[in-house]
Design a protein around this motif. Structure first.
Motif, PDB file in Angstrom:
ATOM      1  N   ALA A 120      55.440   5.219 -59.109  1.00 14.48           N
ATOM      2  CA  ALA A 120      54.695   6.246 -59.836  1.00 14.48           C
ATOM      3  C   ALA A 120      54.875   5.741 -61.302  1.00 14.48           C
ATOM      4  O   ALA A 120      55.737   5.136 -61.725  1.00 14.48           O
ATOM      5  N   HIS A 124      55.150  10.886 -63.755  1.00 14.96           N
ATOM      6  CA  HIS A 124      55.347  11.526 -62.356  1.00 14.96           C
ATOM      7  C   HIS A 124      56.681  11.591 -62.095  1.00 14.96           C
ATOM      8  O   HIS A 124      57.070  12.585 -61.625  1.00 14.96           O
ATOM      9  N   GLU A 125      57.478  10.452 -62.616  1.00 10.32           N
ATOM     10  CA  GLU A 125      59.256  10.670 -62.072  1.00 10.32           C
ATOM     11  C   GLU A 125      59.597  11.911 -62.872  1.00 10.32           C
ATOM     12  O   GLU A 125      60.468  12.518 -62.477  1.00 10.32           O
ATOM     13  N   CYS A 127      58.295  14.668 -63.744  1.00 16.44           N
ATOM     14  CA  CYS A 127      57.752  15.768 -63.135  1.00 16.44           C
ATOM     15  C   CYS A 127      58.531  16.073 -61.746  1.00 16.44           C
ATOM     16  O   CYS A 127      58.927  17.175 -61.454  1.00 16.44           O
ATOM     17  N   MET A 128      58.817  15.032 -60.992  1.00 16.97           N
ATOM     18  CA  MET A 128      59.448  15.010 -59.814  1.00 16.97           C
ATOM     19  C   MET A 128      60.594  15.670 -59.872  1.00 16.97           C
ATOM     20  O   MET A 128      60.987  16.400 -59.037  1.00 16.97           O
ATOM     21  N   ASP A 149      48.627   8.600 -58.760  1.00 21.65           N
ATOM     22  CA  ASP A 149      49.683   7.994 -57.810  1.00 21.65           C
ATOM     23  C   ASP A 149      48.957   8.233 -56.261  1.00 21.65           C
ATOM     24  O   ASP A 149      48.497   9.293 -55.935  1.00 21.65           O
ATOM     25  N   TYR A 152      51.180  10.814 -54.622  1.00 22.91           N
ATOM     26  CA  TYR A 152      51.325  12.097 -55.058  1.00 22.91           C
ATOM     27  C   TYR A 152      50.059  12.824 -55.541  1.00 22.91           C
ATOM     28  O   TYR A 152      50.185  14.017 -55.880  1.00 22.91           O
ATOM     29  N   HIS A 157      50.083  17.563 -59.863  1.00 17.17           N
ATOM     30  CA  HIS A 157      50.367  17.696 -58.387  1.00 17.17           C
ATOM     31  C   HIS A 157      51.858  17.757 -57.959  1.00 17.17           C
ATOM     32  O   HIS A 157      52.553  18.407 -57.300  1.00 17.17           O
ATOM     33  N   VAL A 158      52.462  16.518 -58.458  1.00 16.68           N
ATOM     34  CA  VAL A 158      54.081  16.341 -58.474  1.00 16.68           C
ATOM     35  C   VAL A 158      54.841  17.641 -58.839  1.00 16.68           C
ATOM     36  O   VAL A 158      55.571  18.172 -58.229  1.00 16.68           O
ATOM     37  N   ASN A 162      56.914  20.004 -56.355  1.00 21.20           N
ATOM     38  CA  ASN A 162      58.397  20.164 -56.339  1.00 21.20           C
ATOM     39  C   ASN A 162      58.809  21.371 -56.997  1.00 21.20           C
ATOM     40  O   ASN A 162      59.930  21.293 -57.251  1.00 21.20           O
TER      41      ASN A 162
END
Length: 280
Positions: A120, A124-125, A127-128, A149, A152, A157-158, A162
């Motif tokens: 990702a 993304h990371e 946000c995860m 991604d 995800y 969305h991520v 989460n």
């Protein structure tokens, strides 16, 4: 440089490997003096271990900012990729190390590295892991809000999946598309599944479609528990038309796009209106 064979070492989700150099070890443990000595003795800062992990990856995943600085100054490749395609910036964002993220970006790390089927984006990371400060910094550096991604969807969305409401706020205020879909799933579907009322309210205020159907033909409310606060809120919104005030705010924000916050702050209008348009 000789490698050290020790017991299997687990590196995040990358897997198990056993061949680490002394440079990898020093970077991982934050042993700045040891790392400096190794570099001065001629050790390569770009040597890779199994899975193409570099010492810089190691330092970032552990949040070792001083080692990150030292490695980069010694010529470490800032956008080196491991076998899964993750860059050191991805690892720093995943670890939530704002200091490491700053250092990497100052040394030219790409906020938008090309995505692969196995990795990702840095956003993304971040946000995860719910690292909203990293999210803000990445957005300031031009990170793609709609980077997609395969697993995800978008960063929004991520963040929703989460349960990171702070990241959701940052993304939406920066202009992320509230109704972006992955296999028809919208961020609101994820928030509804988690039954987080605060997150649901924020998404709806930013124009989330409460009638959107996912791949199972379900609306967001269908993913909530009947009688729960989340279900009650969504059901009440279905029968309550959006006010002209809300519609006007959405129209202005949509027109201004991702530059909304900056542009709104320059408008010659009362501060109370600026605060309303900026969801403050």
């Amino acid at each position: 440089m000789e490698t050290e064979n020790t017991r299997p070492y687990f590196f995040g989700d990358i897997g198990c490997w056993s061949e680490r150099t002394e440079v990898h070890k020093a970077a991982s443990l934050g042993q700045v003096s040891r790392l400096q000595d190794l570099i001065q003795s001629g050790a390569s800062v770009n040597i890779v271990a199994v899975d193409s992990v570099t010492p810089l990856h190691e330092a970032c995943v552990r949040g070792q900012a001083q080692c990150v600085q030292l490695l980069l100054e010694a010529g470490a490749q800032v956008d080196a990729r491991n076998v899964d395609g993750s860059t050191p910036l991805c690892e720093a964002c995943s670890a939530g190390s704002l200091e490491c993220v700053k250092i990497l970006l100052e040394h030219g790390a790409k906020a938008n590295p090309a995505l692969t089927s196995r990795t990702a984006s840095p956003l993304h990371e971040a946000c995860m892991g719910g690292n909203s400060d990293c999210v803000k910094l990445l957005i300031e550096q031009g990170a793609g809000l709609e980077a997609y991604d395969l697993y995800y969807g978008t960063p929004l969305h991520v963040a929703c999946a989460n349960k990171h409401t702070d990241c959701v706020k940052v993304l939406l205020n920066a202009g992320a598309k509230v109704n972006a879909a992955r296999l028809h799933d919208t961020p609101l579907h994820h928030a509804a599944k988690s039954m987080l009322v605060d997150m649901i309210e924020i998404l709806v205020e930013f124009g989330a479609n409460i009638y959107a159907r996912d791949q199972h033909n379900k609306k967001p409310v269908d993913h909530t528990t009947p009688g729960s606060p989340s279900a009650t809120y969504l059901q009440s919104y279905e029968v309550t038309p959006m006010s002209l005030q809300q519609l006007s705010r959405l129209a202005v924000r949509k027109k201004l796009g991702t530059g909304a916050l900056k542009d709104i702050g320059q408008l010659d209008i009362p501060k109370i209106l600026i605060g309303y348009l900026c969801y403050q």
